[in-house]
Write a protein that holds these residues in place. Structure first.
Motif, PDB file in Angstrom:
ATOM      1  N   GLY A  29       2.010 -10.006  -3.959  1.00 39.62           N
ATOM      2  CA  GLY A  29       1.678  -9.121  -2.850  1.00 39.62           C
ATOM      3  C   GLY A  29       1.942  -7.694  -3.267  1.00 39.62           C
ATOM      4  N   PHE A  30       2.459  -6.902  -2.340  1.00 38.38           N
ATOM      5  CA  PHE A  30       2.790  -5.511  -2.618  1.00 38.38           C
ATOM      6  C   PHE A  30       4.104  -5.154  -1.948  1.00 38.38           C
ATOM      7  CE2 PHE A  30      -1.785  -5.514  -3.104  1.00 38.38           C
ATOM      8  CZ  PHE A  30      -2.003  -4.668  -4.174  1.00 38.38           C
ATOM      9  N   GLY A  31       4.808  -4.234  -2.573  1.00 36.84           N
ATOM     10  CA  GLY A  31       5.940  -3.583  -1.936  1.00 36.84           C
ATOM     11  C   GLY A  31       5.497  -2.174  -1.611  1.00 36.84           C
ATOM     12  N   ILE A  32       5.772  -1.717  -0.398  1.00 32.37           N
ATOM     13  CA  ILE A  32       5.398  -0.356  -0.007  1.00 32.37           C
ATOM     14  C   ILE A  32       6.672   0.453   0.123  1.00 32.37           C
ATOM     15  CG2 ILE A  32       4.337   1.097   1.765  1.00 32.37           C
ATOM     16  CD1 ILE A  32       2.422  -1.164   2.343  1.00 32.37           C
ATOM     17  N   SER A  33       6.690   1.597  -0.572  1.00 32.23           N
ATOM     18  CA  SER A  33       7.894   2.417  -0.565  1.00 32.23           C
ATOM     19  C   SER A  33       7.546   3.877  -0.325  1.00 32.23           C
ATOM     20  CB  SER A  33       8.658   2.262  -1.879  1.00 32.23           C
ATOM     21  OG  SER A  33       7.861   2.693  -2.951  1.00 32.23           O
ATOM     22  N   THR A  34       8.559   4.601   0.104  1.00 31.41           N
ATOM     23  CA  THR A  34       8.478   6.048   0.230  1.00 31.41           C
ATOM     24  C   THR A  34       9.821   6.608  -0.196  1.00 31.41           C
ATOM     25  OG1 THR A  34       7.975   7.923   1.668  1.00 31.41           O
ATOM     26  CG2 THR A  34       9.122   6.084   2.686  1.00 31.41           C
ATOM     27  N   GLY A  35       9.790   7.619  -1.014  1.00 27.60           N
ATOM     28  CA  GLY A  35      11.028   8.231  -1.484  1.00 27.60           C
ATOM     29  C   GLY A  35      11.947   7.261  -2.216  1.00 27.60           C
ATOM     30  N   GLY A  36      11.365   6.277  -2.884  1.00 19.69           N
ATOM     31  CA  GLY A  36      12.161   5.302  -3.622  1.00 19.69           C
ATOM     32  C   GLY A  36      12.771   4.208  -2.753  1.00 19.69           C
ATOM     33  N   LEU A  37      12.447   4.185  -1.479  1.00 18.02           N
ATOM     34  CA  LEU A  37      12.969   3.164  -0.565  1.00 18.02           C
ATOM     35  C   LEU A  37      11.861   2.207  -0.156  1.00 18.02           C
ATOM     36  CD1 LEU A  37      14.992   5.533   1.748  1.00 18.02           C
ATOM     37  CD2 LEU A  37      15.955   3.859   0.175  1.00 18.02           C
ATOM     38  N   ASN A  38      12.106   0.918  -0.289  1.00 18.70           N
ATOM     39  CA  ASN A  38      11.132  -0.078   0.108  1.00 18.70           C
ATOM     40  C   ASN A  38      11.188  -0.238   1.629  1.00 18.70           C
ATOM     41  OD1 ASN A  38       9.106  -1.752  -0.935  1.00 18.70           O
ATOM     42  ND2 ASN A  38      10.350  -3.559  -0.483  1.00 18.70           N
ATOM     43  N   ILE A  39      10.084   0.073   2.298  1.00 16.25           N
ATOM     44  CA  ILE A  39      10.062  -0.006   3.759  1.00 16.25           C
ATOM     45  C   ILE A  39       9.179  -1.135   4.281  1.00 16.25           C
ATOM     46  CG2 ILE A  39      10.627   2.424   4.082  1.00 16.25           C
ATOM     47  CD1 ILE A  39       7.632   2.892   4.756  1.00 16.25           C
TER      48      ILE A  39
END
Length: 166
Positions: A29-39
């Motif tokens: 699947g995918f991991g979605i992150s922002t600023g190095g944090l997985n959200i």
């Protein structure tokens, strides 16, 4: 079947209110992150590609009240639960509807990172306290040979012989 790349891009657009998002391949699947944090995660657990948002004990009730289901998968014959919940169906319609959920997931990711850092810090402090306590004790009371070896660093081999003899 792996998660669809176009769906991953769409989910990044939905979650953009939490910050610029990136999607990376992860476990089919995918991991979605922002600023190095997985959200968030994108995965198909038998219901088609689904957006799974980061949650925690404090936010679980909000997700459940919105009709979201927990991320549960099977490994080695056991059900494993992660701190992610499916996104509310209505929030999948627009970034405006998703904004509160995106920020909530970001807050959960920030709390998880802070908790992880806090768990790592006491171990370091504990070692330092033990070291100070042992060296203070050696100055005022007899200690075991193991403690002396750990605390005392002889300046030369002669100093080491002197301390053993006397």
């Amino acid at each position: 079947m792996p998660a669809d790349l176009s769906f991953a891009h769409y989910c990044c657009e939905l979650l953009a209110s939490a910050g610029p998002c990136t999607a990376r391949r992860m476990f089919g699947g995918f991991g979605i992150s922002t600023g190095g944090l997985n959200i968030a995660l994108l995965a198909d657990l038998g219901r088609g590609d689904t957006l799974w948002l980061k949650a925690d004990e404090e936010t679980r009730g909000l997700f459940e009240a919105a009709g979201c289901v927990p991320f549960v998968y099977e490994a080695k014959g056991k059900a494993m639960k992660l701190n992610y919940y499916s996104a509310p169906e209505d929030a999948m319609e627009s970034p405006q509807l998703m904004a509160q959920w995106a920020r909530l997931s970001l807050e959960c990711a920030l709390k998880a990172r802070a908790a992880k850092a806090a768990r790592a810090r006491p171990a370091i402090k504990l070692v330092a306290k033990r070291g100070r306590a042992a060296s203070n004790a050696s100055a005022t009371s007899p200690t075991s040979p193991a403690t002396r070896r750990a605390d005392a660093v002889p300046a030369s081999p002669k100093a080491s012989r002197k301390s053993r003899s006397g």
